[in-house]
Structures are given as structure tokens and as C-alpha cells.
Design an enzyme around this catalytic site. Structure first.
Site, mmCIF file in Angstrom:
data_model
loop_
_atom_site.group_PDB
_atom_site.id
_atom_site.type_symbol
_atom_site.label_atom_id
_atom_site.label_comp_id
_atom_site.label_asym_id
_atom_site.label_seq_id
_atom_site.Cartn_x
_atom_site.Cartn_y
_atom_site.Cartn_z
ATOM 1 N N ASP A 13 0.246 1.950 4.714
ATOM 2 C CA ASP A 13 -0.753 1.662 5.757
ATOM 3 C C ASP A 13 -1.612 2.877 6.107
ATOM 4 O OD1 ASP A 13 0.077 -0.988 5.947
ATOM 5 O OD2 ASP A 13 1.595 -0.516 7.458
ATOM 6 N N LYS A 38 -3.928 -3.898 -9.620
ATOM 7 C CA LYS A 38 -2.749 -3.474 -8.852
ATOM 8 C C LYS A 38 -1.523 -4.110 -9.485
ATOM 9 C CE LYS A 38 -1.039 -2.960 -4.137
ATOM 10 N NZ LYS A 38 -1.508 -2.704 -2.768
ATOM 11 N N ASP A 55 -4.814 -7.644 -0.741
ATOM 12 C CA ASP A 55 -5.481 -6.381 -1.071
ATOM 13 C C ASP A 55 -6.563 -6.597 -2.126
ATOM 14 O OD1 ASP A 55 -3.709 -5.260 0.664
ATOM 15 O OD2 ASP A 55 -2.528 -4.202 -0.844
#
Length: 227
Positions: A13, A38, A55
Site C-alpha cells: 500500500d 503482474k 490493479d
């Protein structure tokens, strides 16, 4: 030849996805065919019964990449935990062979590829039949790295420890990017000064909630390497 880079961070984060999206956006606005990948994503949202790789979806939206964002992620898990634990909870065996195959497919569709990590640099991806740490993926792809760090209190310690670990793994780091930077915050100012004065790589900043990186596209592409 495709050129690539890996985006990692000093922890979870910190803003990897946010920074990754701005980097890809910057290059694509410069008419560079830059893609995104990813290996493993946790904390996916389930919509109409389908897991959405949040994401990847964010990067695709910000950078205006066409296609299904889920195609850019090899393993998608609903639980917001480390990939190795998510895989265990879902009885999934994470395979380096699949990661390499998926990466190759995405890579070959672009001239530049930006790969986002999971969590911080020390992140177990699989502790099943295959033992895979995040650095194994970086080294397998032969990618240099960008380290994203928070601009606030504690970042000198976390950034330098992260860099020491990366150096031990013989991974090249191209730059540090301090996220959530405030030009009027004395702590942020001092953190940037200290890191800039004591590290052999450039230290850049990104203002909180900025929709653009101040780093020129011409400079960004210098950090990508042929893979």
C-alpha cells in the site's frame, strides 16, 4: 527488442499501482506502445461472479490500454493476503512456467513492458510445490527495478533496507520514487535530500493525488532495458 522494467516498493500500500499507471500513461501519451503485466494479484473484487483484477483494471483505465485487464495477470485471488497464502487458501499451485508464458505473451504485444510486483520486495509468491519469491520473477525476466517509497517519516530506513536486499539479489535499481510528496512538508523535503545525497541513483517525487509524473518520458525510457 522489447524493453522492460519492474516496479517494486518498500512495502504494501505504498502506491505501486498508482505509480505504475502514471508511468505507463506517460509513455503511451508519448506514442510508445507500453504494456503492463503482474504475476499475482490478491484482493480482487468479484463482480457478477467474476473476479476482477483491480490493479490491472486501474492501470488499463488510467493508461488507456485496450483489452481485458485480467489477461495481464497470471494469478488472481479474492482474498487480500500475500499471494502464497491466497494460493494455499484456494488450492492453487503457482507455476513459474505459467508466469513466464503469460509474460512472454503480453511482452510480445508491446515495445515496452512495465511489470508490477506484489507487496514489497520481500514477497513470497508460492510456497507450494515451487518456492517462488518476488525476486525470482524479477531475475527470470532480467528486469531492472524502480523502487516506490512513501515520502513520509520512516522512509529513509525502509528505502535503504529495501535497496540493500535488492543489491544482495544482484538486481539493478534505476531510481527511487517518493510517493505522496508534499513540497511544503519539512520531513518530505529532508527525506528527499538525504536519500539524494547518500544514494548513487536518482530520487524523484510524485505529489499526492497527482495525475501526471513530472519525470519526462524521454528520461523514463532510459531506465527500461532490453529483455
Amino acid at each position: 527488442m522489447v524493453k522492460g522494467i519492474f516496479i517494486t516498493a518498500t512495502g504494501t500500500d505504498i502506491g505501486k499501482t498508482y505509480i505504475t499507471a502514471l508511468i505507463v500513461k506517460k509513455l503511451r501519451e508519448f506514442n510508445i506502445n507500453c504494456g503492463y503485466y503482474k504475476a499475482a494479484l490478491s484482493g480482487a473484487e468479484r463482480i457478477d461472479g467474476k473476479l476482477i483484477a483491480g490493479d490491472a483494471n486501474y492501470v488499463y483505465n488510467i493508461a488507456d490500454i485496450k483489452g481485458d485487464p485480467n489477461d495481464a495477470v497470471s494469478y488472481i485471488f479474492e482474498q487480500a493476503v500475500s499471494p502464497h497464502l491466497a494460493a494455499k487458501l484456494n488450492n492453487v499451485e503457482i507455476s513459474m512456467e505459467k508466469i513466464k508464458k503469460d509474460f512472454s505473451y503480453i511482452k510480445n504485444k508491446h515495445d515496452y513492458i512495465t511489470v508490477e510486483g506484489s507487496g514489497g520486495i520481500i514477497c513470497p509468491i508460492s510456497m507450494g510445490k515451487e518456492k517462488i519469491m518476488l525476486e525470482n520473477i524479477i531475475k527470470s525476466f532480467k528486469l531492472p527495478a524502480i523502487v516506490v517509497a512513501d515520502a513520509g517519516l520512516g522512509t529513509i530506513n525502509s528505502t535503504i533496507l529495501t535497496l540493500q536486499y535488492i543489491k544482495e539479489k544482484n538486481i539493478s535499481v534505476k531510481m527511487i520514487l517518493l510517493n505522496n510528496y508534499n513540497h511544503e512538508d519539512i520531513i518530505h523535503i529532508e527525506n528527499k535530500r538525504y536519500l539524494s545525497d547518500n544514494l548513487p541513483i536518482p530520487v524523484y517525487t510524485c505529489n499526492k493525488n497527482s495525475n501526471n509524473l513530472e519525470i519526462p518520458a524521454e528520461k523514463l525510457i532510459e531506465y527500461y532495458e532490453e529483455i
